[in-house]
Write an enzyme that holds these catalytic residues in place. Structure first.
Site, PDB file in Angstrom:
ATOM      1  N   ASN A   1       0.834  -1.195   0.000  1.00  0.00           N
ATOM      2  CA  ASN A   1       0.000   0.000   0.000  1.00  0.00           C
ATOM      3  C   ASN A   1       0.873   1.250   0.000  1.00  0.00           C
ATOM      4  O   ASN A   1       1.970   1.271   0.564  1.00  0.00           O
ATOM      5  CB  ASN A   1      -0.998  -0.005   1.169  1.00  0.00           C
ATOM      6  CG  ASN A   1      -0.376  -0.090   2.540  1.00  0.00           C
ATOM      7  OD1 ASN A   1       0.576  -0.831   2.765  1.00  0.00           O
ATOM      8  ND2 ASN A   1      -0.931   0.657   3.481  1.00  0.00           N
TER       9      ASN A   1
ATOM     10  N   GLU B   1       0.201   5.215   0.752  1.00  0.00           N
ATOM     11  CA  GLU B   1      -0.752   6.213   1.226  1.00  0.00           C
ATOM     12  C   GLU B   1      -0.451   7.595   0.665  1.00  0.00           C
ATOM     13  O   GLU B   1       0.648   7.870   0.171  1.00  0.00           O
ATOM     14  CB  GLU B   1      -0.736   6.286   2.759  1.00  0.00           C
ATOM     15  CG  GLU B   1      -1.283   5.050   3.409  1.00  0.00           C
ATOM     16  CD  GLU B   1      -1.334   5.149   4.922  1.00  0.00           C
ATOM     17  OE1 GLU B   1      -1.939   4.255   5.515  1.00  0.00           O
ATOM     18  OE2 GLU B   1      -0.772   6.097   5.518  1.00  0.00           O
TER      19      GLU B   1
ATOM     20  N   CYS C   1      -4.092   0.452  -2.528  1.00  0.00           N
ATOM     21  CA  CYS C   1      -3.939  -0.745  -1.703  1.00  0.00           C
ATOM     22  C   CYS C   1      -2.884  -1.676  -2.302  1.00  0.00           C
ATOM     23  O   CYS C   1      -2.584  -1.620  -3.492  1.00  0.00           O
ATOM     24  CB  CYS C   1      -5.265  -1.491  -1.616  1.00  0.00           C
ATOM     25  SG  CYS C   1      -6.603  -0.558  -0.853  1.00  0.00           S
TER      26      CYS C   1
ATOM     27  N   GLU D   1      -3.076  -4.849  -2.944  1.00  0.00           N
ATOM     28  CA  GLU D   1      -3.611  -5.759  -3.947  1.00  0.00           C
ATOM     29  C   GLU D   1      -3.665  -5.093  -5.318  1.00  0.00           C
ATOM     30  O   GLU D   1      -3.257  -5.662  -6.331  1.00  0.00           O
ATOM     31  CB  GLU D   1      -5.021  -6.231  -3.559  1.00  0.00           C
ATOM     32  CG  GLU D   1      -5.077  -6.964  -2.239  1.00  0.00           C
ATOM     33  CD  GLU D   1      -5.394  -6.046  -1.051  1.00  0.00           C
ATOM     34  OE1 GLU D   1      -4.770  -4.963  -0.932  1.00  0.00           O
ATOM     35  OE2 GLU D   1      -6.261  -6.412  -0.252  1.00  0.00           O
TER      36      GLU D   1
END
Length: 130
Positions: A42, A44, A53, A55
């Site tokens: 991830n 941010e 994210c 994934e």
């Protein structure tokens, strides 16, 4: 499926996460049908809506490498119980196959195994014709 190798790679990817605001680092390891493992973490942003994210980072990296067929994904976070992909990640993963095996794990080796179809039933219903 033996998820242990993917979990280990997801743990390593998690260590590279950029999570200065939430302090919640997540790693993912995506196994392609060609046998490659592509990881993501991830990333941010102060504007949380721009955060990506782990994934989706793995999926987008895979597509950039020419990989669009996936065998499995493992997701690792430092949580009490294993976290599953969020709704946005589920929908992105569904673009590439709804039967994808998913293993969520935490750093204490607790696991939750499922399939994308179980986590996001009818992912394309109503979108691709009615």
């Amino acid at each position: 499926m033996n998820f242990t190798p993917l979990i280990e790679l997801a743990k390593k990817a998690r260590e590279r996460a950029y999570a200065p605001y939430s302090k919640f680092a997540v790693g993912a390891a995506l196994l392609t049908k060609s046998g490659r493992v592509i990881t993501g973490c991830n990333v941010e942003n102060l504007s949380f809506g721009l955060t990506i994210c782990a994934e989706r980072a793995a999926v987008f990296a895979a597509v950039a490498m020419g990989e669009t067929e996936f065998e499995a994904i493992a997701v690792v976070a430092d949580s009490v119980t294993p976290v599953t992909p969020c709704g946005a990640c589920r929908q992105v993963l569904a673009e590439f196959g709804e039967d994808l095996p998913i293993c969520s794990a935490n750093l204490q080796d607790a696991r939750f195994e499922s399939t994308l179809r179980e986590l996001l039933p009818r992912a394309k219903e109503g979108i691709l014709g009615a």
